[in-house]
Design an enzyme around this catalytic site. Structure first.
Site, short mmCIF file in Angstrom:
data_model
loop_
_atom_site.label_atom_id
_atom_site.label_comp_id
_atom_site.label_asym_id
_atom_site.label_seq_id
_atom_site.Cartn_x
_atom_site.Cartn_y
_atom_site.Cartn_z
CG PHE A 43 -2.00 0.90 1.30
CD1 PHE A 43 -3.22 0.55 0.73
CD2 PHE A 43 -1.89 2.14 1.91
CE1 PHE A 43 -4.30 1.42 0.77
CE2 PHE A 43 -2.97 3.01 1.96
CZ PHE A 43 -4.18 2.64 1.38
CG ASP A 87 0.01 -1.68 7.09
OD1 ASP A 87 -1.08 -2.00 7.59
OD2 ASP A 87 0.17 -0.65 6.40
CE1 TYR A 121 -9.62 2.81 6.60
CE2 TYR A 121 -8.78 4.06 8.47
CZ TYR A 121 -8.62 3.57 7.18
OH TYR A 121 -7.48 3.86 6.50
CE LYS A 122 -8.07 -0.13 5.09
NZ LYS A 122 -6.64 -0.11 4.78
NE ARG A 164 -9.74 -3.79 -2.53
CZ ARG A 164 -9.25 -3.00 -1.59
NH1 ARG A 164 -8.06 -3.24 -1.07
NH2 ARG A 164 -9.94 -2.00 -1.12
#
Ligand SMILES: *Cc1c(COP(=O)(O)O)cnc(C)c1O
Length: 452
Positions: A152, A235, A263-264, A412
């Protein structure tokens, strides 16, 4: 392809045994099915984006509302009189999250954002290494940080900035392991890189790659790093809340540090305060980004000008805990803890197995699955590849299927285990099949921009 156990008991309407009735039978048998009722699933939508932004739940909103009420009723007194008190709230949430990542309570704290946590943790550990200005031997050759070329982007931006701030050249010091197939990273290539160069000071890898959904072998990478004298950080933004972790003990000696978002899969709301982990053996190190909220709590309000870092992961807090962005974590994680992270993982694998089987069975040769099929190498989402992935994902959105597109060719799809039904997965694949059979995706312009 292996479709052996699919639909045997559900009266499938076609040869392979897949049908809407079969999907519903799977939902009937799902022991976590009742959790869905806690979530606000947008009306009529098939929400497959829980790895980007998890959904609101009544429990998350309840703890948020409690803190809002405390603010109204207690005002400044909330720092001590609220229950739990606001002053130690980052530490309190750390205690709640610790079992989800396999750590002790004082090794985890909720603070800052993921990107800020990468800055402070990579910076902290660079400062302990020879060859950095603050390190034990500043004149030694500078250390490298080992990352990979599928990371990322924010991870690289932050680490490069930390090198620049130490007068080191990121083009020299940031070293990326290359992917062999553009989708996955082979742990053997990380090991080979470590064996071939003696300057790696920190290995920083994702637990799950954000695009392909590959789950990396945290234990194996930890061991390889430590065997070669490097520290190791992860991460875990794409795994915490969907995949169990064993950070404190991984690879025998444990991961040194880790970061993740709330928040995921943790479903704590857009921009919710992030989480971080620092192994106990590093407690007492001086955080690169110091601030009063990381001071030892017993002397913080003496307001001295000498900073005394807390003897816990709490030291990596910087400023005041953002109560309104942290409170939903308390209620949101209650559901995951109640379900049990191992059961959540089991359902997640069942959903992604099912999704992959349906893609194999129903979608034509233009589609392929870019996510490893082996459970040990799969995170919580599936990368479905198609040459016109952008247009397919736009067509899906117009049909109330929320997925996201990742360049160059990935749709995704994340059947987040706390609120996604097998029926939803079935419908998503049916919708994709319909789109390509009717060429509906060709009505959309080729790729644009924006947040997906
Ligand atoms: C989502 C994500 C981030 C986001 O970082 P923020 O600071 O919250 O914007 C970072 N790293 C990875 C791997 C992610 O998936």
């Amino acid at each position: 392809m292996n479709h052996t156990d699919a639909g045997d008991d559900a009266g499938g309407s076609d040869g392979a045994g897949y049908s809407l009735a079969d999907a519903r039978a799977r939902d009937e048998a799902d022991t976590l099915a009742d959790y869905r009722a806690h979530f606000s699933v947008p009306d009529g939508e098939r929400y497959m984006d829980g790895n980007s932004l998890g959904l609101a739940s009544d429990t998350a909103l309840a703890t948020l509302e409690r803190v809002v009420d405390e603010w109204k009723d207690l005002a400044i007194r909330g720092w001590e009189a609220a229950d739990p008190d606001w002053f130690h709230y980052g530490e309190h949430l750390g205690d709640l999250l610790a079992p989800l990542v396999g750590a002790d309570g004082d090794e985890v704290v909720v603070a800052n954002s993921t990107t800020v946590n990468i800055h402070t943790l990579v910076g902290t550990f660079l400062d302990t290494l020879p060859g950095t200005p603050a390190g034990p031997d500043p004149s030694a050759d500078p250390p490298a940080v080992l990352v990979n070329d599928l990371d990322f982007p924010t991870d690289h931006y932050a680490i490069r900035a930390q090198f620049r701030q130490r007068g080191l050249d990121p083009d020299e010091q940031l070293v990326a392991v290359e992917s062999r197939d553009g989708r996955t990273i082979d742990e053997a290539d990380i090991e080979a890189m470590l064996a071939n160069r003696d300057d790696v000071g920190i290995v920083f890898m994702p637990s799950v790659l954000y695009r392909s959904g590959q789950l990396l072998d945290v234990g194996r990478i930890t061991e390889a790093a430590h065997d070669n004298g490097a520290l190791v950080g992860f991460d875990c933004a794409h795994s915490v809340g969907a995949v169990p972790h064993d950070l404190r003990d991984a690879g025998d000696s444990g991961v040194d540090f880790a970061v993740w978002c709330s928040y995921k899969y943790l479903n704590a709301g857009p921009g919710a305060t992030a989480g971080l982990y620092v192994h106990e053996r590093h407690h007492g190190a001086t955080p690169a980004l110091a601030g009063w909220w990381g001071n030892d709590k017993s002397t913080q309000f003496e307001m001295r000008h000498t900073y005394e870092p807390a003897a816990s992961a709490g030291a990596w807090q910087i400023g005041t805990v953002p109560m309104l962005s942290s409170a939903p974590i308390e209620g949101a994680t209650e559901l995951v803890r109640d379900a049990g992270i191992d059961a959540v993982r089991e359902k997640s694998l069942a959903l992604t197995d099912y999704l992959i089987d349906l893609v194999d069975e129903y979608l034509g040769d233009d589609f392929s699955v870019g996510t490893p099929r082996d459970h040990g190498r799969r995170g919580g989402h599936v990368a479905v590849e198609h040459p016109e992935a952008y247009r397919v994902s736009e067509a899906l959105r117009d049909r109330d299927v929320v997925v996201d597109f990742r360049p160059p060719n990935v749709v995704r799809i994340c059947p987040a285990p706390m609120y996604t039904r097998f029926e939803d997965v079935w419908q998503v694949v049916e919708t994709m099949r319909d789109i390509v059979e009717t060429d509906a995706h060709l009505d959309y312009d080729a790729r644009g921009g924006g947040v997906t």
